[in-house]
Write a protein that holds these residues in place. Structure first.
Motif, PDB file in Angstrom:
ATOM      1  N   PRO B  30       0.669  -1.248   0.003  1.00  0.00           N
ATOM      2  CA  PRO B  30      -0.080  -0.081   0.060  1.00  0.00           C
ATOM      3  C   PRO B  30       0.951   1.315  -0.009  1.00  0.00           C
ATOM      4  CG  PRO B  30      -0.777  -1.802   1.473  1.00  0.00           C
ATOM      5  CD  PRO B  30       0.524  -2.203   1.104  1.00  0.00           C
ATOM      6  N   GLY B  31       0.567   2.151  -0.806  1.00  0.00           N
ATOM      7  CA  GLY B  31       1.181   3.465  -0.724  1.00  0.00           C
ATOM      8  C   GLY B  31       2.268   3.397  -1.787  1.00  0.00           C
ATOM      9  N   GLN B  32       2.669   2.276  -2.413  1.00  0.00           N
ATOM     10  CA  GLN B  32       3.889   2.136  -3.208  1.00  0.00           C
ATOM     11  C   GLN B  32       3.005   2.117  -4.729  1.00  0.00           C
ATOM     12  OE1 GLN B  32       5.963  -1.377  -2.314  1.00  0.00           O
ATOM     13  NE2 GLN B  32       7.275  -0.509  -1.176  1.00  0.00           N
ATOM     14  N   SER B  33       4.176   2.382  -5.589  1.00  0.00           N
ATOM     15  CA  SER B  33       3.662   2.412  -7.108  1.00  0.00           C
ATOM     16  C   SER B  33       3.733   1.072  -7.509  1.00  0.00           C
ATOM     17  CB  SER B  33       4.355   3.323  -7.826  1.00  0.00           C
ATOM     18  OG  SER B  33       5.835   2.951  -8.012  1.00  0.00           O
ATOM     19  N   ILE B  34       2.826   0.733  -8.511  1.00  0.00           N
ATOM     20  CA  ILE B  34       2.779  -0.466  -9.147  1.00  0.00           C
ATOM     21  C   ILE B  34       3.484  -0.171 -10.788  1.00  0.00           C
ATOM     22  CG2 ILE B  34       0.526  -1.216  -8.363  1.00  0.00           C
ATOM     23  CD1 ILE B  34      -0.749  -0.965 -11.030  1.00  0.00           C
ATOM     24  N   PRO B  35       4.081  -1.164 -11.426  1.00  0.00           N
ATOM     25  CA  PRO B  35       4.678  -0.941 -12.513  1.00  0.00           C
ATOM     26  C   PRO B  35       3.711  -0.035 -13.540  1.00  0.00           C
ATOM     27  CG  PRO B  35       4.837  -3.249 -11.992  1.00  0.00           C
ATOM     28  CD  PRO B  35       3.912  -2.618 -11.195  1.00  0.00           C
ATOM     29  N   ARG B  66      -4.367   6.659  -9.485  1.00  0.00           N
ATOM     30  CA  ARG B  66      -3.599   7.117 -10.325  1.00  0.00           C
ATOM     31  C   ARG B  66      -3.139   8.564 -10.292  1.00  0.00           C
ATOM     32  NH1 ARG B  66      -4.173   4.996 -15.159  1.00  0.00           N
ATOM     33  NH2 ARG B  66      -5.617   3.290 -15.997  1.00  0.00           N
ATOM     34  N   ARG B  67      -2.050   8.903 -10.527  1.00  0.00           N
ATOM     35  CA  ARG B  67      -1.318  10.214 -10.313  1.00  0.00           C
ATOM     36  C   ARG B  67      -0.703  10.511 -11.839  1.00  0.00           C
ATOM     37  NH1 ARG B  67       1.104   9.869  -4.551  1.00  0.00           N
ATOM     38  NH2 ARG B  67      -0.650   8.756  -3.668  1.00  0.00           N
ATOM     39  N   GLN B  68      -1.012  11.345 -12.447  1.00  0.00           N
ATOM     40  CA  GLN B  68      -0.460  11.848 -13.691  1.00  0.00           C
ATOM     41  C   GLN B  68       0.896  12.288 -13.540  1.00  0.00           C
ATOM     42  OE1 GLN B  68      -1.281  14.904 -17.559  1.00  0.00           O
ATOM     43  NE2 GLN B  68      -3.016  14.015 -16.511  1.00  0.00           N
ATOM     44  N   GLY B  69       1.828  11.785 -14.346  1.00  0.00           N
ATOM     45  CA  GLY B  69       3.221  12.051 -14.557  1.00  0.00           C
ATOM     46  C   GLY B  69       3.914  11.424 -13.396  1.00  0.00           C
ATOM     47  N   LYS B  70       3.127  10.571 -12.304  1.00  0.00           N
ATOM     48  CA  LYS B  70       4.181   9.990 -11.394  1.00  0.00           C
ATOM     49  C   LYS B  70       3.903   8.324 -11.385  1.00  0.00           C
ATOM     50  CE  LYS B  70       4.250  11.764  -7.201  1.00  0.00           C
ATOM     51  NZ  LYS B  70       3.927  12.481  -5.913  1.00  0.00           N
ATOM     52  N   GLY B  71       2.900   8.042 -11.648  1.00  0.00           N
ATOM     53  CA  GLY B  71       2.610   6.534 -11.777  1.00  0.00           C
ATOM     54  C   GLY B  71       1.129   6.365 -11.175  1.00  0.00           C
ATOM     55  N   THR B  72       0.872   4.789 -11.002  1.00  0.00           N
ATOM     56  CA  THR B  72      -0.164   4.331 -10.347  1.00  0.00           C
ATOM     57  C   THR B  72       0.069   3.639  -8.859  1.00  0.00           C
ATOM     58  OG1 THR B  72      -1.118   3.977 -12.240  1.00  0.00           O
ATOM     59  CG2 THR B  72      -2.215   2.607 -10.586  1.00  0.00           C
ATOM     60  N   PHE B  73      -0.623   3.877  -8.058  1.00  0.00           N
ATOM     61  CA  PHE B  73      -0.219   3.514  -6.720  1.00  0.00           C
ATOM     62  C   PHE B  73      -1.144   2.660  -5.938  1.00  0.00           C
ATOM     63  CE2 PHE B  73       3.457   6.419  -6.061  1.00  0.00           C
ATOM     64  CZ  PHE B  73       3.195   7.293  -7.158  1.00  0.00           C
ATOM     65  N   VAL B  74      -0.853   1.739  -5.107  1.00  0.00           N
ATOM     66  CA  VAL B  74      -1.737   1.058  -4.234  1.00  0.00           C
ATOM     67  C   VAL B  74      -2.318   1.863  -3.248  1.00  0.00           C
ATOM     68  CG1 VAL B  74      -2.076  -1.222  -2.644  1.00  0.00           C
ATOM     69  CG2 VAL B  74      -0.171  -1.004  -4.626  1.00  0.00           C
ATOM     70  N   ALA B  75      -3.475   1.808  -3.137  1.00  0.00           N
ATOM     71  CA  ALA B  75      -4.471   2.480  -2.386  1.00  0.00           C
ATOM     72  C   ALA B  75      -4.047   2.103  -0.947  1.00  0.00           C
ATOM     73  CB  ALA B  75      -5.996   2.502  -2.540  1.00  0.00           C
ATOM     74  N   SER B  76      -3.975   3.341  -0.036  1.00  0.00           N
ATOM     75  CA  SER B  76      -3.630   3.004   1.230  1.00  0.00           C
ATOM     76  C   SER B  76      -4.612   3.788   2.228  1.00  0.00           C
ATOM     77  CB  SER B  76      -2.114   3.462   1.660  1.00  0.00           C
ATOM     78  OG  SER B  76      -1.798   3.143   2.931  1.00  0.00           O
ATOM     79  N   HIS B  77      -5.058   3.128   3.290  1.00  0.00           N
ATOM     80  CA  HIS B  77      -5.492   3.987   4.519  1.00  0.00           C
ATOM     81  C   HIS B  77      -4.667   4.901   5.226  1.00  0.00           C
ATOM     82  CE1 HIS B  77      -9.745   2.100   4.276  1.00  0.00           C
ATOM     83  NE2 HIS B  77      -9.075   0.921   3.816  1.00  0.00           N
ATOM     84  N   SER B  78      -3.240   4.581   4.870  1.00  0.00           N
ATOM     85  CA  SER B  78      -2.565   5.416   5.548  1.00  0.00           C
ATOM     86  C   SER B  78      -2.547   6.845   4.722  1.00  0.00           C
ATOM     87  CB  SER B  78      -0.998   4.834   5.577  1.00  0.00           C
ATOM     88  OG  SER B  78      -1.129   3.544   6.269  1.00  0.00           O
ATOM     89  N   ASP B  79      -2.805   7.030   3.687  1.00  0.00           N
ATOM     90  CA  ASP B  79      -2.713   8.303   2.924  1.00  0.00           C
ATOM     91  C   ASP B  79      -3.743   9.111   3.530  1.00  0.00           C
ATOM     92  OD1 ASP B  79      -3.437  10.172   1.203  1.00  0.00           O
ATOM     93  OD2 ASP B  79      -2.941   8.840  -0.571  1.00  0.00           O
ATOM     94  N   PRO B  80      -3.203  10.452   3.931  1.00  0.00           N
ATOM     95  CA  PRO B  80      -4.149  11.334   4.560  1.00  0.00           C
ATOM     96  C   PRO B  80      -5.315  11.399   3.837  1.00  0.00           C
ATOM     97  CG  PRO B  80      -2.103  12.013   4.553  1.00  0.00           C
ATOM     98  CD  PRO B  80      -1.867  10.886   3.638  1.00  0.00           C
ATOM     99  N   ARG B  81      -5.372  11.346   2.299  1.00  0.00           N
ATOM    100  CA  ARG B  81      -6.542  11.699   1.525  1.00  0.00           C
ATOM    101  C   ARG B  81      -7.477  10.602   1.719  1.00  0.00           C
ATOM    102  NH1 ARG B  81      -2.795  13.081  -3.327  1.00  0.00           N
ATOM    103  NH2 ARG B  81      -1.557  11.507  -2.192  1.00  0.00           N
ATOM    104  N   ALA B  82      -7.403   9.583   2.399  1.00  0.00           N
ATOM    105  CA  ALA B  82      -8.282   8.293   2.601  1.00  0.00           C
ATOM    106  C   ALA B  82      -8.376   7.840   3.824  1.00  0.00           C
ATOM    107  CB  ALA B  82      -7.661   7.137   1.627  1.00  0.00           C
ATOM    108  N   MET B  83      -8.036   8.557   4.746  1.00  0.00           N
ATOM    109  CA  MET B  83      -7.625   8.089   6.183  1.00  0.00           C
ATOM    110  C   MET B  83      -8.956   7.879   6.868  1.00  0.00           C
ATOM    111  SD  MET B  83      -4.532   9.206   8.069  1.00  0.00           S
ATOM    112  CE  MET B  83      -5.329   8.472   9.348  1.00  0.00           C
ATOM    113  N   PHE B  84     -10.019   8.688   6.784  1.00  0.00           N
ATOM    114  CA  PHE B  84     -11.453   8.319   7.222  1.00  0.00           C
ATOM    115  C   PHE B  84     -12.267   8.178   6.161  1.00  0.00           C
ATOM    116  CE2 PHE B  84      -8.922   9.778  10.784  1.00  0.00           C
ATOM    117  CZ  PHE B  84      -9.303   9.293  11.819  1.00  0.00           C
ATOM    118  N   ARG B  85     -11.887   7.336   5.248  1.00  0.00           N
ATOM    119  CA  ARG B  85     -12.634   7.195   4.199  1.00  0.00           C
ATOM    120  C   ARG B  85     -14.063   6.638   4.168  1.00  0.00           C
ATOM    121  NH1 ARG B  85      -9.978   2.966   0.018  1.00  0.00           N
ATOM    122  NH2 ARG B  85     -11.981   1.936  -0.078  1.00  0.00           N
ATOM    123  N   PHE B  86     -14.234   5.813   5.224  1.00  0.00           N
ATOM    124  CA  PHE B  86     -15.388   5.075   5.515  1.00  0.00           C
ATOM    125  C   PHE B  86     -16.391   5.862   6.596  1.00  0.00           C
ATOM    126  CE2 PHE B  86     -13.675   0.973   4.213  1.00  0.00           C
ATOM    127  CZ  PHE B  86     -13.887   1.000   2.941  1.00  0.00           C
TER     128      PHE B  86
END
Lengths: 242, 242
Positions: B30-35, B66-86
């Motif tokens: 989670p949080g890392q980029s995939i190929p 997805r993040r343009q220019g950077k890559g595609t990342f595994v979603a993570s609940h540690s990401d501030p943007r998704a911290m209290f997603r539910f």
DNA sequence: TAGTGGTCTAGACCACGCC
DNA sequence: GCGTGGTCTAGACCACTAA
């Protein structure tokens, strides 16, 4: 260097808003099919793939419905598959209930402070207020109080409501040309007041779900404000989180 | 004539499930980029467009970001943007509150009839039960009781919970390798019992939102059952309908 | 400047619904 | 058999990010 396009919008989004315009202008009616992707591509002088991407987004937003082999259709609340699209109340046994809407009252009024703010109309502008009961099979489960801009809902009466044998939104669509696209709900727990308790046939003070909904049509224009009181003793409000 | 493919599955869906497998196997954290799409296309011997469509779907399901220019990342609940997603509870003034999770209790138990059914484990199998309070700024707003399969959450203690300064799901992800993908909620209105009322600092009998959530990880495997009691006097549960 | 995702195109073929 | 949406490909170019 130079900021090429501060408001860059891809071609398929421009196409999307053109289709949206046509939809809004009533070029195709709810339930009817829109032209094929090929035809739209020619009309807008873009490739089929670009039209496709525009339609993809609109289908994801429930504005259009794709049916392989048949065509693409304007979403409609009259479609049985979407009839109670916005009603999330489900019986505890997860059965699909027979719903029945029973209009109780319908009267004219003037928009107060809150109604005018929420419906984006002038304070004092005419509004319609509807009260209705919703039954699952024979069990009363929801009491709704609905505020509608009078401008749009000219000619709405209790008789009209009572003679309609389907969902409210399909009435709005057929009779007033208003298509409900999306809604925002604010949910709270409240105690049943006396009159609501009587209608729902429970004790005064019974905890109820208060569901306040603002419903929008094209262009994010608010056209309905309603407050529903849901009885959740044998039913629950279902929500899926992603 | 002959029914060519009763279980026809397009190529991009097969690719999708291959990527899902890799994700599930922990090939990327989670949080890392995939190929990159190109690399994945070569790896699976399909075109980039096909990989793209697979990733599109997974991004729509919040499995990848997805993040343009950077890559595609595994979603993570540690990401501030998704911290209290539910967590759909919002203050009446629509501000974004400072949330604080206060673990109250944590103990081992054996799965009863209901817990075993919901978590799809044997009756009597070990489970963990957590009780915690959620505060917005300094105001207590939610009491949660959380049931977790003991098998998976081996080593969970009150101390572990108390020392974690972030959301529960990010703890589950980091410490137990469990990624919460989606959840189902059943919402009801109930009256506050005495102990809950004390914790939330309201009168006994105050109407509360009962939010029963089952949370799933990959493969629709249920891994959490929780019941939250939400105080909705100055907050509301927000839901968007499409 | 190189690498990533994002857009756009054109063309081939497949699955589905209907006549 | 025909028209519709659905899939798959290959290639060109654009927008964004980071070194």
């Amino acid at each position: 260097m130079a900021q090429e396009s501060p408001t860059f919008s891809p071609l398929y989004r421009q196409i999307k808003s053109l289709i949206l315009q046509a939809l809004e202008a009533g070029e195709w009616r709810p339930g009817q099919s829109i032209p094929s992707e090929q035809e739209l591509a020619m009309r807008f002088s873009v490739s089929q793939g670009t039209v496709r991407k525009a339609i993809d987004e609109m289908a994801a937003e429930n504005l259009l419905v794709r049916r392989q082999g048949k065509g693409t259709f304007v979403a409609s609340h009259s479609d049985p598959r979407a009839m109670f699209r916005f009603l999330r109340l489900v019986p505890d046994d997860d059965s699909i209930p027979q719903r029945e809407s029973i209009p109780l009252e319908c009267w004219r009024a003037k928009a107060g402070h809150e109604a005018s703010r929420i419906l984006a109309i002038e304070p004092g502008a005419p509004i319609m207020i509807v009260r209705r009961l919703l039954r699952f099979a024979t069990t009363p489960v929801v009491v709704d109080e609905i505020y509608l801009p009078g401008e749009v809902f000219n000619g709405l009466t209790l008789e009209v409501l009572q003679s309609w044998r389907s969902s409210l939104y399909s009435l709005f669509e057929s009779r007033f040309g208003l298509r409900m696209i999306r809604a925002d709900e604010k949910i709270r727990a409240v105690a049943a007041d006396k009159s609501t308790a009587e209608i729902l046939d429970v004790a005064e003070g019974t905890p109820l779900l208060s569901v306040e909904r603002v419903t929008y049509t094209y262009g994010d224009r608010p056209v309905e404000w309603r407050r529903g009181l849901y009885l959740t003793e044998a039913h629950y409000y279902h929500n899926e989180l992603n």
